[in-house]
Design a protein around this motif. Structure first.
Motif, PDB file in Angstrom:
ATOM      1  N   UNK A 286      89.037 -22.896  38.643  1.00 21.64           N
ATOM      2  CA  UNK A 286      89.809 -21.980  38.381  1.00 21.64           C
ATOM      3  C   UNK A 286      90.870 -21.723  39.639  1.00 21.64           C
ATOM      4  N   UNK A 287      92.056 -21.158  39.793  1.00 21.38           N
ATOM      5  CA  UNK A 287      92.854 -20.861  40.705  1.00 21.38           C
ATOM      6  C   UNK A 287      92.769 -19.185  41.200  1.00 21.38           C
ATOM      7  N   UNK A 288      92.223 -18.881  42.224  1.00 23.83           N
ATOM      8  CA  UNK A 288      92.004 -17.798  42.522  1.00 23.83           C
ATOM      9  C   UNK A 288      93.547 -17.001  43.149  1.00 23.83           C
ATOM     10  N   UNK A 289      94.107 -16.235  42.658  1.00 26.21           N
ATOM     11  CA  UNK A 289      95.339 -15.685  43.214  1.00 26.21           C
ATOM     12  C   UNK A 289      95.319 -14.284  43.862  1.00 26.21           C
ATOM     13  N   UNK A 290      95.714 -14.021  45.182  1.00 28.67           N
ATOM     14  CA  UNK A 290      95.679 -12.774  45.848  1.00 28.67           C
ATOM     15  C   UNK A 290      97.229 -12.582  45.987  1.00 28.67           C
ATOM     16  N   UNK A 291      97.612 -11.513  45.682  1.00 28.51           N
ATOM     17  CA  UNK A 291      98.920 -11.048  45.952  1.00 28.51           C
ATOM     18  C   UNK A 291      99.323  -9.471  46.250  1.00 28.51           C
ATOM     19  N   UNK A 292     100.116  -9.479  47.167  1.00 29.04           N
ATOM     20  CA  UNK A 292     100.647  -8.080  47.491  1.00 29.04           C
ATOM     21  C   UNK A 292     101.691  -7.779  46.479  1.00 29.04           C
ATOM     22  N   UNK A 293     101.525  -6.763  45.430  1.00 30.54           N
ATOM     23  CA  UNK A 293     102.552  -6.401  44.543  1.00 30.54           C
ATOM     24  C   UNK A 293     103.992  -6.272  45.251  1.00 30.54           C
ATOM     25  N   UNK A 294     104.960  -6.931  44.876  1.00 28.63           N
ATOM     26  CA  UNK A 294     106.209  -7.181  45.078  1.00 28.63           C
ATOM     27  C   UNK A 294     106.312  -7.935  46.524  1.00 28.63           C
ATOM     28  N   UNK A 295     105.195  -8.604  47.067  1.00 25.43           N
ATOM     29  CA  UNK A 295     105.330  -9.241  48.157  1.00 25.43           C
ATOM     30  C   UNK A 295     104.589 -10.496  48.197  1.00 25.43           C
ATOM     31  N   UNK A 296     104.168 -11.476  49.305  1.00 23.63           N
ATOM     32  CA  UNK A 296     103.222 -12.392  49.382  1.00 23.63           C
ATOM     33  C   UNK A 296     102.314 -12.678  48.664  1.00 23.63           C
ATOM     34  N   UNK A 297     102.067 -13.823  48.271  1.00 23.42           N
ATOM     35  CA  UNK A 297     100.744 -14.133  47.481  1.00 23.42           C
ATOM     36  C   UNK A 297     100.189 -15.459  48.080  1.00 23.42           C
ATOM     37  N   UNK A 298      98.987 -15.592  47.811  1.00 27.22           N
ATOM     38  CA  UNK A 298      98.104 -16.832  48.299  1.00 27.22           C
ATOM     39  C   UNK A 298      97.208 -17.168  47.099  1.00 27.22           C
ATOM     40  N   UNK A 299      96.875 -18.641  47.011  1.00 24.20           N
ATOM     41  CA  UNK A 299      95.959 -19.059  45.879  1.00 24.20           C
ATOM     42  C   UNK A 299      94.891 -20.367  46.424  1.00 24.20           C
ATOM     43  N   UNK A 300      93.810 -20.274  46.011  1.00 20.92           N
ATOM     44  CA  UNK A 300      92.696 -21.213  46.235  1.00 20.92           C
ATOM     45  C   UNK A 300      92.152 -21.602  45.204  1.00 20.92           C
ATOM     46  N   UNK A 301      91.667 -22.931  45.081  1.00 19.75           N
ATOM     47  CA  UNK A 301      90.994 -23.445  43.872  1.00 19.75           C
ATOM     48  C   UNK A 301      89.233 -23.194  43.965  1.00 19.75           C
ATOM     49  N   UNK A 302      88.770 -22.881  43.020  1.00 27.12           N
ATOM     50  CA  UNK A 302      87.400 -22.586  43.041  1.00 27.12           C
ATOM     51  C   UNK A 302      86.909 -23.608  41.920  1.00 27.12           C
ATOM     52  N   UNK A 303      85.944 -24.411  42.486  1.00 24.98           N
ATOM     53  CA  UNK A 303      85.163 -25.379  41.589  1.00 24.98           C
ATOM     54  C   UNK A 303      84.522 -24.761  40.380  1.00 24.98           C
ATOM     55  N   UNK A 304      84.227 -25.172  39.212  1.00 26.48           N
ATOM     56  CA  UNK A 304      83.381 -24.750  38.255  1.00 26.48           C
ATOM     57  C   UNK A 304      82.225 -24.564  38.819  1.00 26.48           C
ATOM     58  N   UNK A 305      81.416 -23.384  38.161  1.00 22.33           N
ATOM     59  CA  UNK A 305      80.236 -22.846  38.730  1.00 22.33           C
ATOM     60  C   UNK A 305      79.667 -23.083  40.231  1.00 22.33           C
TER      61      UNK A 305
END
Length: 171
Positions: free
Chosen positions: A80-99
């Protein structure tokens, strides 16, 4: 002997009454080990495919960058791709392997830019696992003490005066 037994019986009954009356107090209390607890300064986030624990941004100044810390457990059978974002601002993503479980501060770096909240205040961040998205209210942690290792790249702490610098003339 009979007289001694007659005087002890009420005393024993009187002492046993409160114990019997309070013995059932835990019957309706939930087991605390069954509750999710956030043992750090961050907050827990439960999504469809991921469980995030001790989630918080670490930032040294208002308007500066923030390193996102926490542990992400992928409870699904696919990456999965975990996304963290500031509403209306920057965002960052990272991959998390299964299980798998990934530490956002050690295994992978997740950095948000232009965090318009100073350390010590609360910020709402949008967290998504690709299937579900949820707003999360979390504190912005100051990169001092334990969190100094998680300071955003390029951040320098404000120098504090030493004891010898604070000594003046005539003191």
């Amino acid at each position: 002997m009979k007289r001694n037994l007659l005087t002890r019986t009420p005393v024993i009954a009187l002492a046993a009454a409160p114990a019997a009356g309070t013995a059932g107090c835990t019957v309706t209390s939930p087991f605390q080990t069954a509750e999710t607890a956030s043992l750090g300064d961050g907050v827990p986030v439960d999504l469809d495919s991921a469980q995030v624990r001790n989630f918080a941004p670490v930032s040294g100044e208002k308007g500066g960058d923030a390193t996102v810390i926490g542990a992400v457990e992928n409870v699904s059978g696919k990456e999965l791709t975990l996304t963290v974002a500031i509403p209306g601002g920057s965002k960052a993503e990272t991959k998390v392997p299964a299980n798998a479980t990934v530490s956002l501060s050690e295994d992978t770096k997740v950095t948000l830019t232009k965090v318009d909240v100073p350390p010590g205040d609360m910020i709402t961040l949008e967290v998504s696992d690709g299937t579900e998205s949820t707003p999360v209210l979390t504190p912005v942690l100051d990169p001092t003490g334990y969190y100094e290792d998680f300071a955003p790249k390029g951040w320098t702490p404000t120098p504090t005066p030493s004891a010898s610098e604070g000594e003046g003339e005539g003191h």
